[in-house]
Scaffold this motif. Sequence first.
Motif, mmCIF file in Angstrom:
data_model
loop_
_atom_site.group_PDB
_atom_site.id
_atom_site.type_symbol
_atom_site.label_atom_id
_atom_site.label_comp_id
_atom_site.label_asym_id
_atom_site.label_seq_id
_atom_site.Cartn_x
_atom_site.Cartn_y
_atom_site.Cartn_z
ATOM 1 N N GLY A 1 -27.101 -10.472 16.036
ATOM 2 C CA GLY A 1 -27.665 -9.887 14.961
ATOM 3 C C GLY A 1 -27.961 -10.993 13.903
ATOM 4 N N ASP A 2 -28.833 -10.429 12.935
ATOM 5 C CA ASP A 2 -29.093 -11.422 11.751
ATOM 6 C C ASP A 2 -27.798 -11.926 11.258
ATOM 7 N N SER A 3 -26.722 -10.984 10.948
ATOM 8 C CA SER A 3 -25.537 -11.635 10.373
ATOM 9 C C SER A 3 -24.813 -12.807 11.227
ATOM 10 N N GLY A 4 -24.802 -12.576 12.482
ATOM 11 C CA GLY A 4 -24.259 -13.555 13.396
ATOM 12 C C GLY A 4 -24.736 -14.754 13.369
ATOM 13 N N ILE A 5 -26.120 -14.809 13.395
ATOM 14 C CA ILE A 5 -27.104 -16.026 13.312
ATOM 15 C C ILE A 5 -26.833 -16.645 12.021
ATOM 16 N N GLU A 6 -26.822 -15.806 10.895
ATOM 17 C CA GLU A 6 -26.595 -16.705 9.546
ATOM 18 C C GLU A 6 -25.128 -17.282 9.635
ATOM 19 N N ALA B 1 -44.925 -28.793 26.653
ATOM 20 C CA ALA B 1 -44.632 -27.751 27.691
ATOM 21 C C ALA B 1 -45.756 -26.980 27.968
ATOM 22 N N LYS B 2 -45.851 -26.492 29.437
ATOM 23 C CA LYS B 2 -46.941 -25.779 29.987
ATOM 24 C C LYS B 2 -46.311 -24.493 30.268
ATOM 25 N N GLY B 3 -47.348 -23.599 30.208
ATOM 26 C CA GLY B 3 -46.976 -22.194 30.568
ATOM 27 C C GLY B 3 -45.964 -21.150 29.577
ATOM 28 N N LYS B 4 -45.428 -20.365 30.171
ATOM 29 C CA LYS B 4 -44.487 -19.334 29.287
ATOM 30 C C LYS B 4 -43.222 -20.119 28.706
ATOM 31 N N ILE B 5 -42.930 -20.210 27.604
ATOM 32 C CA ILE B 5 -41.825 -20.632 26.962
ATOM 33 C C ILE B 5 -40.920 -19.644 26.387
ATOM 34 N N ASP B 6 -39.705 -19.892 26.860
ATOM 35 C CA ASP B 6 -38.764 -18.613 26.439
ATOM 36 C C ASP B 6 -38.289 -19.133 25.189
ATOM 37 N N ALA B 7 -37.751 -18.132 24.188
ATOM 38 C CA ALA B 7 -37.119 -18.336 22.895
ATOM 39 C C ALA B 7 -35.724 -19.077 23.059
ATOM 40 N N SER B 8 -35.559 -20.132 22.714
ATOM 41 C CA SER B 8 -34.131 -20.836 22.548
ATOM 42 C C SER B 8 -34.171 -21.795 21.485
ATOM 43 N N TYR B 9 -32.792 -21.974 20.884
ATOM 44 C CA TYR B 9 -32.659 -23.034 20.032
ATOM 45 C C TYR B 9 -31.216 -23.610 20.335
ATOM 46 N N ILE B 10 -31.171 -24.752 20.457
ATOM 47 C CA ILE B 10 -29.670 -25.382 20.956
ATOM 48 C C ILE B 10 -29.313 -26.363 19.967
ATOM 49 N N ALA B 11 -28.402 -26.162 19.056
ATOM 50 C CA ALA B 11 -28.018 -26.914 18.131
ATOM 51 C C ALA B 11 -26.711 -27.923 18.332
ATOM 52 N N ILE B 12 -26.721 -29.196 18.515
ATOM 53 C CA ILE B 12 -25.574 -30.035 18.753
ATOM 54 C C ILE B 12 -25.242 -30.622 17.624
ATOM 55 N N TYR B 13 -23.965 -30.222 17.069
ATOM 56 C CA TYR B 13 -23.175 -30.542 15.927
ATOM 57 C C TYR B 13 -21.806 -30.741 16.231
ATOM 58 N N LEU C 1 -32.930 -14.783 22.061
ATOM 59 C CA LEU C 1 -33.596 -13.502 21.720
ATOM 60 C C LEU C 1 -33.345 -12.726 22.783
ATOM 61 N N ALA C 2 -32.613 -11.613 22.664
ATOM 62 C CA ALA C 2 -32.529 -10.700 23.673
ATOM 63 C C ALA C 2 -33.863 -9.590 23.568
ATOM 64 N N SER C 3 -33.826 -8.378 23.959
ATOM 65 C CA SER C 3 -34.854 -7.361 24.138
ATOM 66 C C SER C 3 -35.089 -6.946 22.581
ATOM 67 N N THR C 4 -36.266 -6.666 22.224
ATOM 68 C CA THR C 4 -36.628 -6.262 20.878
ATOM 69 C C THR C 4 -36.519 -7.514 19.782
ATOM 70 N N ASN C 5 -36.441 -8.780 20.428
ATOM 71 C CA ASN C 5 -36.125 -9.849 19.364
ATOM 72 C C ASN C 5 -34.889 -9.734 18.690
ATOM 73 N N TYR C 6 -33.861 -9.287 19.296
ATOM 74 C CA TYR C 6 -32.404 -9.296 18.851
ATOM 75 C C TYR C 6 -31.834 -10.901 18.948
ATOM 76 N N PRO C 7 -31.417 -11.097 17.840
ATOM 77 C CA PRO C 7 -31.010 -12.717 18.223
ATOM 78 C C PRO C 7 -29.289 -12.582 18.645
ATOM 79 N N VAL C 8 -29.063 -13.454 19.644
ATOM 80 C CA VAL C 8 -27.706 -13.774 20.206
ATOM 81 C C VAL C 8 -27.325 -15.051 20.241
ATOM 82 N N ALA C 9 -26.156 -15.429 19.890
ATOM 83 C CA ALA C 9 -25.491 -16.819 19.840
ATOM 84 C C ALA C 9 -24.282 -17.142 20.700
#
Length: 246
Positions: free
Chosen positions: A119-124, A194-206, A215-223
């Motif tokens: 959810g948004d609170s988790g991503i924040e 990148a060519k073709g379909k690109i999945d939604a992803s974000y990787i932070a290395i800290y 993103l899960a279904s209905t654009n629900y963010p998970v981390a």
Amino acid sequence: MKLEILEQLGLSAREVSIYLALLKMGTASIRDIAAESGINRGTTYETLKDLAGKGIVSYFPKGKRRVFCAEPPERLLELAEEKRQSLEQGIEEMKHTLIPQLNHLKPDFNPGNVRFYEGDSGIEFVLKDILNTIEQQDGKQYSVFSSKPIRQHLYRPFPNYTQQRIRKQINVRVIAIGEGGEDAELSQRKWIDAKGKIDASYIAIYPPKVAMISLASTNYPVAVVIDSTEIASTQQIVFDTLWSTL
């Protein structure tokens, strides 16, 4: 008057009431202070002793009795300054001594090293963790893989993330998968076409952590956040190697 701030100095509501009553009265006996504040004599006496110990109230003998007087309100400001200095010293000691010592007590890896957020609170929370972790390091830099589909959702719960990062003087290197992405201060960006379909992803290395957001279904963010020096170091090698070839 906003008296709540006095409670932040460690004064109880009862102590504030008795201090204010005594401030109005000038000097007074325990009986008179109790009557003015509406607090019984026994409790008033104990509270006055506590206030005297904090240097906010003083007393002197008058005949066979003690009379009390409130120290000037400026004493409250001095008390606040003392607490501020003590807190700042405590924070520095925690940063450089206590936290490293406590971290040495942790096992190298356990199930608690992998945490899930949603959810948004988790991503924040994850975005704030990135800033807070890097802010305490000397280099103040982290690395990111970011795909185009996730960008419009990533900072939704934390719209001033970039401004906060810049204010904290934190640098970021971004490998963007797919077109787009905005340049910003203290930011370097390279692209993978990148060519073709690109999945939604974000990787932070800290280091010592890696955060993976999708993103899960209905654009629900998970981390998922992995707290592992070894995994973060390996991911950093992969990032640096790819960065040097782009």
